[in-house]
Design an enzyme around this catalytic site. Sequence first.
Site, mmCIF file in Angstrom:
data_model
loop_
_atom_site.group_PDB
_atom_site.id
_atom_site.type_symbol
_atom_site.label_atom_id
_atom_site.label_comp_id
_atom_site.label_asym_id
_atom_site.label_seq_id
_atom_site.Cartn_x
_atom_site.Cartn_y
_atom_site.Cartn_z
ATOM 1 C CD GLU A 190 6.193 -0.932 -9.097
ATOM 2 O OE1 GLU A 190 5.142 -0.306 -9.354
ATOM 3 O OE2 GLU A 190 7.292 -0.671 -9.611
ATOM 4 C CB SER A 226 -0.904 -0.002 1.236
ATOM 5 O OG SER A 226 -0.102 -0.033 2.394
ATOM 6 C CD GLU A 276 -4.677 -0.568 -4.888
ATOM 7 O OE1 GLU A 276 -3.924 -0.185 -3.976
ATOM 8 O OE2 GLU A 276 -4.288 -1.195 -5.886
ATOM 9 C CB CYS A 309 -1.050 -3.529 -8.147
ATOM 10 S SG CYS A 309 0.078 -4.590 -9.008
ATOM 11 C CB VAL A 358 3.027 0.062 4.092
ATOM 12 C CG1 VAL A 358 4.316 -0.683 4.403
ATOM 13 C CG2 VAL A 358 1.961 -0.321 5.102
ATOM 14 N N GLY A 359 4.357 2.252 2.054
ATOM 15 C CA GLY A 359 5.486 2.760 1.274
ATOM 16 C C GLY A 359 6.037 4.044 1.892
#
Length: 478
Positions: free
Chosen positions: A247, A226, A380, A281, A229-230
């Site tokens: 990603e 997600s 998303e 994704c 978290v990135g």
Amino acid sequence: MKLIKNYINGKWVETNTRRPNINPSNTNEILSEVCLLSQEQVLECISGAVKGQKRWEEVGIEQRSDILKKIGDELIANATEIGEALAKEEGKTVAEGKGEVYRSGQFFHYYAAECLRQMGDYTKSVRQGVDIIVDREPMGVVSVITPWNFPIAVAAWKVAPALCYGNAVVLKPATLTPNSAYLLAKIIDNAGLPNGVFNLIYGSGSSIGNTIASSPDVDAITFTGSYEVGQQILSEAHKKMIKCQFEMGSKNALLISEDADIKTAVDCAIAGGFTGTGQKCTASSRVIVESGIYDQFKEAFVKQTKSLVVGASTDSNTQIGPLSSKSQLETVISYLEEAKKDGATVLCGGETLKRNTPGFYISPCILGNTTNDMKINREEVFGPLVCLIKVDSFEEGIAVVNDTPFGLVSGIITQSLSKAMIFRKKVQTGCVSINLPTAGTDYHVPFGGMKGSSFGSREQGTYAKEFYTQVKTTYLKP
Ligand code: NDP
């Protein structure tokens, strides 16, 4: 009860902190228990990887290539068995599970070949009598953090290039799908890598994620998951200024042009929206339709969607498996309820379903009457939920495709070469599909997105070396 252990420095490590691995197609069934590590054990593992990386660097490229080839061979030879296990823990159909394992084998085969193609550059200096060699060296220890939706493929497309280019790997898979990574690690264990080169560690992201990101011995982090978290990983990694490749989220759109072939349009919308239960994704959760073809497309899309068979992942009739977890099911339902309040109309699906065994089943859902500014079209969802957005022109369609903070994939269905080429040029996404579903990519070409979908250099193909290596320029006066 099957116990899923960690793999550290060439040894299988058991711990007493454990978490059950539940079958999303039958929540009464606990498939296994996974052993979770403490932060101290994670740090020990990372220091073992530092030593492992030095050993790996000494291994010649032919032997490295042979090892990667062997891993690929084993994955492909065992694609059926591992694919079934993957399907059981993740919820995708067995056919999709097998396909994923087979594709993972292909990643290892591809990078087995790339091992032998690690050419540097040789050039003359601008200074008389001086030569220059430009070559690449490994980053060192690469931390690989993977999601649950492609629990073997994402690991494979990160681990294979990491090893190919001489790095040691510390793989932290999603806690929800531990067995898939374990089966991959079993194969890697038998392939003949020196100890410490490949490591598999389990622990929730919230408890050990920060330990990994802040460890002084981790030289690079590659992550799929997600956006939030990135951002968390990046804020730690930035303090050490190490290389990161992420990603993250997406909100992919498929544009149905008014000249589209209806069958192609419907097949692509279904494959892109509902396979993998929409938990991809690359899923096309926004289907933007030109007004001239809207009613015809809507009718055919709804009819075919209603015929999709939802069931247990291991049932051979199943086309759409359950969602992967209870929280994923709750998320999808809550987005659906909010969309209805915002004015969306349910054209089909969106109902939780009962099957022979209790699971996270929901019927694939199409929402009509949606606009691109609704929350459902901004965030998303990661479920079998597709929104139709009506537009009055091709140009408006492209504007809506691009009106999102994300930019992973976009697609168009058209019979016009000119429209296809204009679309390709104008869309702000890292991948573009023309008369194909947005989901489904090859392994020998770059994969990644623009805007908020990706961070850092591209994954896969030869482009992967930008992340997994660092460049050295040598000036030489003989
Ligand atoms: P997360 O981003 O939470 O998890 C992905 C991976 O990161 C997992 O291995 C997770 O571990 C780990 N992780 C979690 N927190 C940290 C942290 N602080 N530091 C380091 N690693 C961490 O995704 P979710 O699995 O929770 O899915 C949530 C949403 O993310 C989905 O609904 C979807 O929208 C999106 N997503 C997108 C994917 C994509 O392919 N673009 C893939 C998966 C999810 P653990 O499992 O132990 O928490």
